[in-house]
Design an enzyme around this catalytic site. Sequence first.
Site: not given
Length: 364
Positions: A112, A173
């Site tokens: 994302m 992330s």
Amino acid sequence: MIRAFDAFSLPLLRLFDAEDAHRLAIQGLRLLPQVKPRPDDPKLAVRAFGLNFPNPVGIAAGFDKNAEAPDALMRLGFGFVEIGTVTPKPQAGNPRPRLFRLERDEAVINRMGFNNDGSEAVLRRLAARAQQGGILGVNVGANKDSSDRVADYVALIETFAPVASYFTVNVSSPNTPGLRNLQQAAALDDLLARVIEARERVRPSAGDTPVLLKIAPDLTLGELDDVVHIARSRKVDGMIVANTTLSRSPLLRERTRMNEQGGLSGRPLFRLSTRMVAETYVRAEGAFPLIGVGGIDSGGAALTKIRAGASLVQLYSALIYKGLGLVESIKTDLASTLLRTGRDSLAEIVGADAPTITAEEWPV
């Protein structure tokens, strides 16, 4: 009501692209009737990070990135909600497609890239619901194009301190280039020092907001030694173990999807993330509690995470496959386990299996 919602929504959402389905799910949650959740079994209550959680089951960051439905999620029975990841400036994230279901593996791959509405918009939503109560964590990260990523974290701590129950410093992330470098010893020490300083600056007006560190499951044990040592020395309040993995198990069955770039979550992450929970628990030596994340899709899986060392757990990917009724199912199973074993609280079993798990062969 939740069973009916799941029975209707799960087959319908499978007809859509994964990201479109996620968007529809958020919108659907906002339309649910405002019904109070069933009271939790008092034995499920957990005290951690100076906060009183009604139950140990939370929803992980990534589901409600922009704080659009935190109260709807709490009404579904979650003990806490973590929104974000939020960055200072709005960010579009990586190009689509960037979210993929691995249905036979009950897994998800995402790249994302911290897509979110930015701190100003998210703060406005959180300020509007500030009187609603409930434990709401804010997961914070740096903008991709930031010239000073540490300054981004500091700014977010100062911005959200009045409305956050706790902060999660997300340096794990895999979808923002270079972000995981902040887990390296010198960089992490500087980051946490400045974040804790920021928290102390706003303490007089915002109170003592706990700061948690979220780590990757792909750290080596040597790197984990450094991370836990620094977290302890900088007196963070807890750790979240773990984010998505870049590794791909040879046991994955969705061969056409498994090599998509991004972080893997869901059932295939369970054993690795549980091992990392146990390894972190042993190294923390009781200095702070842990939140266990990764592949939790049943009461038994949640119990395993807790016995590995997690005081609390978080879900996300399993909801795609099992539906929102999973939350109550897990809580029921945990309460039944306590009743059957004569325990008064989950705290009595946190970390009970950590020595055994850390002695096992490394998971594939």
